[in-house]
Every structure is written in structure tokens, then in C-alpha cells.
Design a protein around this motif. Structure first.
Motif, short mmCIF file in Angstrom:
data_model
loop_
_atom_site.label_atom_id
_atom_site.label_comp_id
_atom_site.label_asym_id
_atom_site.label_seq_id
_atom_site.Cartn_x
_atom_site.Cartn_y
_atom_site.Cartn_z
N GLN A 1 -53.69 -41.82 75.96
CA GLN A 1 -55.16 -41.83 76.22
C GLN A 1 -56.19 -43.14 76.62
OE1 GLN A 1 -56.99 -38.40 74.40
NE2 GLN A 1 -55.14 -38.86 73.04
N LEU A 2 -55.52 -44.26 76.48
CA LEU A 2 -55.83 -45.58 76.37
C LEU A 2 -55.19 -46.12 77.55
CD1 LEU A 2 -55.70 -47.21 72.99
CD2 LEU A 2 -58.13 -46.65 73.54
N MET B 1 -61.92 -44.41 70.55
CA MET B 1 -62.90 -44.53 71.27
C MET B 1 -63.78 -45.51 71.93
SD MET B 1 -63.11 -41.10 72.57
CE MET B 1 -64.33 -40.83 72.70
N ALA C 1 -65.40 -38.53 81.54
CA ALA C 1 -66.12 -39.97 81.27
C ALA C 1 -65.27 -41.09 81.46
CB ALA C 1 -66.78 -40.14 79.52
N LYS C 2 -64.32 -41.08 81.17
CA LYS C 2 -62.86 -42.19 81.66
C LYS C 2 -62.81 -41.70 83.18
CE LYS C 2 -59.22 -41.44 78.01
NZ LYS C 2 -58.17 -40.76 78.04
N GLU D 1 -54.85 -44.78 79.80
CA GLU D 1 -55.07 -44.18 81.20
C GLU D 1 -56.57 -43.97 81.59
OE1 GLU D 1 -56.36 -39.91 79.93
OE2 GLU D 1 -56.04 -38.60 82.82
N ALA D 2 -57.07 -44.99 80.63
CA ALA D 2 -58.53 -45.30 80.78
C ALA D 2 -58.31 -46.45 82.64
CB ALA D 2 -58.98 -46.15 80.08
N GLY E 1 -65.74 -45.14 83.45
CA GLY E 1 -65.49 -45.99 82.55
C GLY E 1 -64.50 -46.95 83.02
N MET F 1 -60.81 -47.18 74.19
CA MET F 1 -60.92 -46.98 75.57
C MET F 1 -61.70 -47.12 76.51
SD MET F 1 -59.95 -42.43 75.63
CE MET F 1 -60.56 -42.35 74.65
#
Lengths: 335, 298, 305
Positions: A114-115, A166, C209-210, A117-118, A91, A169
Motif C-alpha cells: 500500500q505504501l 497513513m 486520495a492516493k 502503490e502511493a 497523493g 503513505m
């Protein structure tokens, strides 16, 4: 680009325990990838492409075992890196995009969460900064009204949009390596081209190294710097894209190339090539060339270990008993 | 290419479906244990008069609450005697008859009702389905123990009443499962084919649908049988099920409860046998589900 | 979402009416309610008089209508035994049953969910087998027997816990365990199955994967999705448990609504029994309705739809 490769793999082997034996899914893979380069791994389903990429990310299941003489990412020995160490790479410096955009996003959280979080996982930034970065990237991957998308849930987006999310992200932390595992297979044909173009443009713009896994040779011809052809868990041929396409050495590569029509070259009405037979079972001991059961040039020597032949020293290599990939006797039907 | 003995070309020969099924049955511990214990209990129940050492109703005021052998009692009464001096082992053996009879017959009655409703709902759909689904909701909303107790209290606690009440109350799971299974089978090509060649509804249900959902039915029968056995015991324990002097395990626990302070075995023994019976039926049911539909295992 | 809730609410009300009709008709199943009130030694004239006073001589539907309309106003008639309003009797007893129900479901959730999650994280491990054993044993355990064993061990042998009554929180420990253990197997199995399914899903791989740490993957990404069906199961189980509290309350002599039901059935006190059946049904109906709504709210896919 002649500096040390960002990714260097030697003799990568992956075994999966199955009922009544071991599935030797990937056997002795070697390749190098330089910064900013695109490597395309090509092969049929089950040839071990996805497993190879998951092995690089350290995302193989607990029961699956991997071995390698060398597996280095920017000088870091991935084989010796702990789970904790891998988490810090994933990541942040190496990202992955998966095949199934429909199911790869968590249905319970918004796109924005979710974005963000990365980024939050790896960098000390505030939530606001993370969201601002998310908007920036959503715009970069061509999503309109990016700000309002943040509060949407995955089920409200189409497959193409989800795959763009995706990609965004994966890019949140500006990784040096991005692995895309058949990123367009699950999408409509018209969307496929857009997503692929986006991916390639971003890769060039950000100077990332990319591994693109695909079974679409047309795609490979357009985007690849290097090509690695896999068959039944082995790398049968690897080299610069121009060389592999210009002078395919392995019978399997030639078979694959015969299967796609080339405008201007393939005659109208002429039959496209097919490769007869099926991929062999890889459970139990596998020796010799795995392609021999489907190969026109198979001889007894194919059951012995196959030497690696260099078409051009240090660049283009392949594994076949025949020096140029063809038997001496003229058996082959011309393409 | 004429390499005949190439190991890569060897055909993968698997076991036949029959062999696989046998392997699954004998490889399934729960199924084996469940069927052995249940089998033993069924034999005991069937041959109760031959096996029981005493008359389960014969009282003896001189031999009341004698302890079992392992607590210092005599072999005359291996599991001791109850507060009326009746042989505990014999009462347990006859009690197996009561439990198994009630469990089996109640499960069959509710199975008949629930299957008819579920299959009809799944097969006809539309209004029939709406009505059946509604009835299932109504049934689930009624507190089983309470309603069963009330009805048994009204009609009196005979074996027939208990069986009928349980049979009329426990059809909900049959209806739910059979409806879902029918819906699943309904969409298959062979049902469409049967319809296309003009088979009657009865024929399609009987020869196309039923054979394909009967394995689910058997699993539910076992689970509901266990449920009925437990409910009968609970009703009898509360004094509103099978009435004394009938030897019911739930009743035995209830009678033993008075003496629990001094003679805990009076409660422990019948309760344990009840537990073993229900456990074996459940293990058999779970095992049958695993073996006949391994993909449904969670 | 609103349409969904309205539809569910309509269905719930329809179910409630049907249950009320059934529980009312129980009165007439019993034969002659007038004779039941009058008692064993009453003369025919007495019975006839009672029949007229209580209105049993009128058409059944009319009686149902009167019973229902007053029940809707909170009046369930008078208990034959206590000669007191049924509504008051039940209200008085309900707090114990509700306390027991809430404790029971909390106990079930607090044990079953962690166990189910742990079992799913390491399938076929020792812990998984232990969890499976607990759930299989739990389904086969007669609750009255389990309660008595607890009394024998913890009250008689060890003397740690009081065997019966409601005086202190300690009195609720054993009833809570017995009642909760009844709901545990189903919750445990569903949690385990849900976690197993979610853990093999693509979005869990995405989270890894993150670079998300395992704890975050398990609890933020996996459990959040696996818990949705568990929440609605728990609500349904809660409804079942209140109905099943009759056995537990009788073992531990908790004078709650379940105990009242048992007493009233034994005493042929039909108005009380009818009202209790209706009340317990209403609990189930309300809880399943809440479960549906909660489910819809927890799942973004349903929330929007």
C-alpha cells in the motif's frame, strides 16, 4: 511569507441532497493558505470541516455538489480540473490523512504494497525503489524494524502504528499540501500527542502547507499559524492564531474558548463554560446568522444577512452584526 | 431570547412510525405486486369449484389437445385441452390448490421444526447450539431433490407423503435464521431484565424473544413456501411427486412435454403459472423483509 | 490456520458419517428390501433365500458397519437392476455430472460477478434494475420449465442447439445455462451487496486520495475484498448444483450421475440410490470444506489467526 498562497478558496459552497430537500452543509467559505503554513479548521461535529477538506481533494460523493468562486491550488483552478487531473494531484502534490486509521488501510494488502502503490501511481520508479522509499518513510514516522513491517497486514498493527503508516503513505511523494482530518481523534490520549507532534515536526521539516482539522482547541493553540472557526457550515471567524485566541471576536469563538480550562487562569472549582442549545438543521433555506439561536447577543438583525467585519484589515475577520461581537447592552455574564 | 417564529428553531416534526410503515408498504412495488398476484391465486384456489368451467378430471377423447383461444381455439375451453381431452383451465385452477396446499403446509411443518431448533440453539447456546449447528450441517449436506425423490418413491406419491417429506427436509433455513435472530435478541437488556425478575425460560422465549423475531420468521416462511412449491413441481415433473390424475402444475408440464414439439403451449402455460406463483411469493417475502427491517436491505 | 483446518476437517468427517447412516437407513424405510430385489412374482421361499444371501436377516447395525467399511474401500455393493458393481456405474457417469457442474458454476460466476459489480457501481441505475430483475426471476424460475423453454426456442424453433445427449460441447450449452442460472441470483446479490459495502469503506477513500484511477480502485481495492465471501458461496453452490443436476440431466437426457439417480429411484435400485446420496453429500461436504479453507486463505486476517 508573502508570495502567492498555495491554496486560495473563495465562497466555497457544498450542498447535499437529502430526502425532502437540500442540506446546505457548507456556505460561502473563504480562506488562503501560504506555503509552509498550518491552518487549523475548528468546529463541532457536523460543522462542515471534513466536507470542506474532501471538497478540496475532489473526493466528495457523486451526489454532493460543490460550488466556488475560486478554489485554486498553486494557481491550478481545482473547480475546472477534471477527475483525471485531480487524480494526478492527489497523493502527488496534495495528500490527506483520515480520522479512522483502523479502517483506512485496505485489509487485503500488506503495508509495503500500500505504501509502494502511493509512489508507483505517480512516479516512474521500480518496485524496489518504491519499497526502499517506504522503508525510509516508515523510519521517518518513527516505526521500528521498518523493513519487516512491509510484509505485515494492517490488522497486525495497532491504531497508533496504522496512523503512522497513513502519514508515511501521505508523504511518499513529498506533497506540498497535506490535509489531516482529525488524525488523532480515534486514538488513545497518550498516542494522540505523539502523532500530532510527529505530524507537526514533519510539516516543518518538509516545509509543507498543512490543514489540520480538529475540535481540540488545545491542539490549535500549539500548532496553528492561522485559525478558521466553523459553525453550522459557515466560517464565523478567521485570522492568525495569536489574534483569534488573544482577542476572539465572534460570540461562538468566545464560547468555545470558555469551554477549555487554562492552567493558571481558570480558577480551581470554577465552572467551565458550555454553549447551550443545539446546532440547527441546515435542510432548506438558511439565512442570517446560524448561531443566533444559541447566542447571548442575538437581536432581530441576526436574521438578516450578516456582514463580514474586519478586526484587522486583511488578517482577522468575523461575521457578526455587532461591531465587536457583543451587543451594546451589558447582557453577557463575564467569562 | 424570545424570538418565537425563528425558522432555525422550528421543530422538525416527522411522520409517526405507523405512517412510515404504511408509506413503506404502499411505496414498495414488489410487495404490492406480490400480494395482489398471490391474493388472486389464493382466491382462485379457494373457490376452484365455483370458478372452474369444467370438471378437471373429465376426459373427452373427442376433444383432445384443442388449442387455447388465442391460438384459434374455442371459448368452450379457453386454455384448450390436454392429451386426454381434459379442460386445461380447470386443471390449472385445481392445480393452484395442490401447489398452495403443499407449499403452505410444508412450510409450516418445517417452520415448526426449524424454529424450535433455531430458538433453542440461540437461547441455550453451548451444547444445544453445537448439536443444532451440526444437524443443520448434516441436513445441508443431503441432496434435497435426491432424498425427497427416494423417500417419495418408497412411500408412494400421495399428497400427504409429498407434504411430509418436504416439511421434514426444508427446516434448515428456519433453523439458521431463527438461531441468528435469537442470538441477536438474546443480548438485549429486556431479556436480561426478564431473567432478573425470575421469568421462566418458556416465558422469556414466548413473550420476550418470539415477538421480536417473528418478522424474520414470516419472511422465511414465504421464502420456504416458494421453495416447497418449486420442489413439489420438480418432483411431480420427474414423475415421483404427486401422481396422476391429480392436477399438479409440475405434472402438467411433464405430460405436456411429450407433445412439446407440436403444442408448446401445453408446457408454457402451466410453467408460467408456476413461475408467477413462486415469483409473487418471493416478492411478498422480499417486500416484507424490506418493510419490516429496512436496515437489512442490501 | 492449521488448527482451523483440522477443526473443519473433523466436523466434515462427522457430518459425512451421519449422512452415511441416514442414507443407509433409507434401505430399511422401504420395508423389505429382499422383496424389492426378488420382484413382484417371487414366492415366499425365493424372498427368504434372497434375504439370507444378502444378509438382511442380520442386525441392522452390523449391516451398516459392513456397508460402511466396504463403502470406505470404494465398494458400494451391486446394483439390483444392472447387476453390476455400483461404484463402477457411478464412476462411469460422474464425469458428465462433474463437467456440467464445472461449466454451470463457471457460467454463473462469469455472468453474476460482473453484473453484481456493475450494479453496485451504479446503484438504482437501469443496469442495476435489470440485474435485480434477472435475479428475482431466476429464483422463481422452475429449472425444468426453463430447460424446456430453451429446447423449444433454440432446438425446435431455431434449430441452433441439440436438444439432448452429450456428444459434442454444444450439447452442454443449454444444460450449463439452466444449471448456472440456478446459482446466479445468490452470487449476484452477494457480489452487489459486498461491493456496495466495500465501496463505502474508508480504505476505498484512501485509495482515491492516493490518486488511484477508478479502475484500480474498483478491481484492486474493492473487488479483492468483496470477492472473499463470494468464493465460499460459489463452492457451496457448486455442491448444491451437483445435487440439483438430477433435474437438468433428466430434461436434456444427459446420462450422468443425476440421471442414474433418477433411473435408480424409479427402478427401486436401492444400493445405487444409497451410494448416490452418499456421493452427492460428499461433494457438498468437500466443497464447503474447501470453501472454508479458501476463505481463510484469501482473508489475511484469518490466514494469520
Amino acid at each position: 511569507m508573502t508570495d502567492t498562497p498555495i491554496l486560495s478558496v473563495r465562497n466555497l459552497t457544498i450542498d447535499i441532497p437529502v430526502g425532502g430537500g437540500t442540506l446546505h452543509a457548507v456556505r460561502g467559505i473563504d480562506f488562503d493558505l501560504n506555503r509552509g503554513e498550518t491552518l487549523c479548521i475548528v468546529g463541532e461535529s457536523g460543522s462542515g470541516k471534513s466536507l470542506t477538506s474532501l471538497a478540496l481533494m475532489g473526493l466528495l460523493g457523486k451526489k454532493i455538489s460543490r460550488r466556488a468562486d475560486r478554489m485554486e491550488f498553486d494557481g491550478i483552478d481545482l473547480m475546472k480540473t477534471s477527475q483525471r487531473g485531480m487524480r494526478k494531484l492527489r497523493g502527488l502534490r496534495m495528500s490527506m490523512i483520515f480520522q479512522e486509521p483502523m479502517t483506512s488501510l485496505n485489509p487485503a494488502y500488506t503495508i509495503g504494497d500500500q505504501l509502494a502503490e502511493a509512489l508507483l501511481l505517480h512516479k516512474k520508479v521500480s518496485r524496489e525503489q518504491a519499497r526502499a522509499r517506504a522503508v525510509e518513510l516508515l523510519e521517518k514516522v518513527g516505526i521500528t524494524a521498518a523493513k519487516s513491517r512491509l510484509s505485515q497486514y494492517p490488522h497486525q498493527l495497532s491504531g497508533g502504528l496504522r496512523q503512522r503508516v497513513m502519514i508515511a503513505m501521505a508523504l511518499m511523494c513529498e506533497p506540498e499540501l497535506i490535509i489531516a482530518d482529525e488524525p488523532t481523534t480515534a486514538l488513545d490520549v497518550t498516542i494522540q500527542a505523539q502523532i500530532l507532534r510527529l505530524l507537526v515536526d514533519l510539516q516543518k521539516e518538509l516545509g509543507m502547507a498543512m490543514i489540520l482539522i480538529t475540535h481540540d482547541l488545545g491542539v490549535v493553540a500549539r500548532v496553528a499559524d492561522k485559525v478558521a472557526v466553523m459553525y453550522a457550515g459557515e466560517l464565523v471567524e478567521t485570522g492568525p492564531a495569536a489574534d483569534v485566541f488573544g482577542a476572539p471576536a465572534h460570540p461562538y469563538t468566545r464560547g468555545l474558548l470558555r469551554c477549555i480550562p487554562v492552567p493558571g487562569k481558570t480558577e480551581r472549582g470554577a465552572e467551565l463554560g458550555t454553549i447551550p442549545g443545539i446546532v440547527p438543521s441546515l435542510v432548506g433555506e438558511v439565512s442570517g446568522c446560524p448561531f443566533r439561536t444559541r447566542c447571548d447577543h442575538a437581536v432581530d438583525a441576526c436574521r438578516q444577512p450578516i456582514p463580514l467585519r474586519e478586526q484587522q484589515a486583511g488578517r482577522h475577520s468575523f461575521r457578526c452584526v455587532h461591531p465587536d461581537g457583543r451587543a451594546a447592552s451589558p447582557q453577557e455574564v463575564p467569562a | 431570547m424570545t424570538q418565537t417564529a425563528d425558522p432555525l428553531l422550528q421543530e422538525i416534526t416527522g411522520p409517526t412510525p405507523g405512517q412510515l410503515l404504511r408509506k413503506r408498504i404502499f411505496g414498495h412495488q414488489g410487495l404490492l405486486i406480490g400480494s395482489i398476484v398471490l391474493g388472486l391465486l389464493v382466491i382462485v384456489a379457494l373457490f376452484a369449484p365455483l370458478i372452474a368451467p369444467h370438471d378437471p378430471y373429465a376426459q373427452s377423447l373427442l376433444a383432445r389437445m384443442e388449442p387455447p383461444v388465442f391460438l384459434g381455439g374455442s371459448w368452450e375451453h379457453p386454455l384448450g385441452t390436454d392429451h386426454l381431452g381434459r379442460d386445461y383451465l380447470s386443471r390449472l385452477i385445481y392445480g393452484a390448490r395442490v401447489s398452495l396446499l403443499i407449499g403452505l403446509v410444508a412450510a409450516l411443518i418445517s417452520g415448526l421444526i426449524g424454529t424450535a431448533m433455531g430458538v433453542a440453539a440461540g437461547y441455550f447456546g453451548g451444547r444445544v447450539d453445537a448439536v443444532v449447528t451440526f444437524l443443520i450441517n448434516v441436513r445441508l449436506a443431503m441432496p434435497v431433490v435426491l432424498v425427497a425423490l427416494a423417500v417419495v418413491a418408497i412411500f408412494g406419491g400421495s399428497l400427504t407423503v409429498v407434504i411430509t417429506v418436504l416439511g421434514l427436509l426444508l427446516w434448515d433455513r428456519f433453523a439458521v435464521v431463527m438461531r441468528a435472530s435469537t442470538l441477536q435478541v438474546q443480548g438485549r437488556e429486556y431479556v436480561a431484565a426478564a431473567r432478573a425478575i425470575g421469568c421462566s425460560n418458556t416465558r422469556i422465549v414466548m413473550s420476550e424473544i418470539m415477538p421480536n423475531i417473528v418478522n424474520n420468521l414470516i419472511v422465511v416462511i414465504t421464502l420456504e413456501m416458494a421453495h416447497a412449491v418449486l420442489l413439489e413441481a420438480a418432483l411431480s415433473f420427474l414423475g415421483l411427486g404427486v401422481q396422476p390424475p391429480t392436477p399438479s402444475w409440475g405434472l402438467m408440464v411433464s405430460e405436456g412435454k411429450q407433445m412439446m414439439l407440436f403444442e408448446p403451449w401445453l408446457v408454457l402455460i402451466p410453467g408460467f403459472v408456476l413461475f408467477a406463483l413462486v415469483l409473487s411469493i418471493n416478492l411478498l417475502g422480499d417486500g416484507l423483509r424490506d418493510v419490516t427491517a429496512p436496515e437489512n436491505r442490501n | 490456520m492449521l488448527r482451523f483446518i483440522l477443526k473443519r476437517a473433523g466436523l466434515a468427517i462427522l457430518v459425512a458419517f451421519t449422512v452415511s447412516l441416514i442414507s443407509f437407513s433409507l434401505l430399511f424405510l422401504s420395508g423389505d428390501p429382499a422383496a424389492a430385489i426378488a420382484g413382484e412374482h417371487a414366492s415366499d421361499q425365493d424372498i427368504e433365500a434372497i434375504r439370507r444371501i444378502y444378509g438382511f436377516d442380520r442386525p441392522m447395525l452390523l449391516q451398516y458397519w459392513e456397508w460402511l467399511s466396504s463403502a470406505l474401500m470404494g465398494d458400494f455393493g451391486e446394483s439390483y437392476y444392472f447387476k453390476l458393481p455400483v461404484a463402477g456405474l457411478i464412476a462411469e457417469r460422474l464425469s458428465i455430472t462433474m463437467t456440467l457442474g464445472v461449466c454451470g458454476i463457471s457460467f454463473a460466476l462469469l455472468t453474476a460477478v460482473p453484473l453484481g459489480v456493475a450494479a453496485a457501481i451504479r446503484p438504482n441505475s437501469l443496469l442495476d434494475r435489470f440485474a435485480l430483475f434477472l435475479s428475482v426471476a431466476g429464483q422463481a424460475m422452475p429449472s425444468f420449465w426453463f430447460g424446456l423453454i430453451l429446447i423449444v426456442v433454440f432446438s425446435i424453433q431455431l434449430g441452433w442447439l441439440p436438444p439432448s445427449g452429450t456428444a459434442t460441447p454444444l450439447h452442454f450449452v443449454m444444460p450449463t445455462i439452466v444449471l448456472g442460472y440456478y446459482a446466479m441470483p445468490a452470487i449476484m446479490r452477494l457480489t452487489r451487496a459486498g461491493m456496495l459495502e466495500v465501496l463505502s469503506s474508508d480504505y476505498i477513500r484512501t485509495a482515491r486520495a492516493k490518486g488511484a484511477p477508478e479502475g484500480l480502485v474498483m478491481f484492486k481495492h474493492a473487488l479483492r475484498n468483496a470477492i472473499i465471501p463470494v468464493v465460499s458461496l460459489a463452492a457451496v453452490q457448486m455442491g448444491f448444483m451437483l445435487g440439483g443436476s438430477i433435474v437438468v440431466e433428466s430434461i436434456f437426457a444427459l446420462h450422468g450421475a443425476g440421471y442414474l439417480a433418477w433411473e435408480s429411484i424409479s427402478r427401486n435400485d436401492l444400493p445405487t440410490v444409497q451410494a448416490l446420496i452418499l456421493v452427492f453429500s460428499m461433494f457438498y461436504i468437500v466443497f464447503t470444506f474447501l470453501a472454508d479453507v479458501l476463505n481463510a486463505w484469501l482473508d489475511p486476517r484469518m490466514r494469520a489467526g
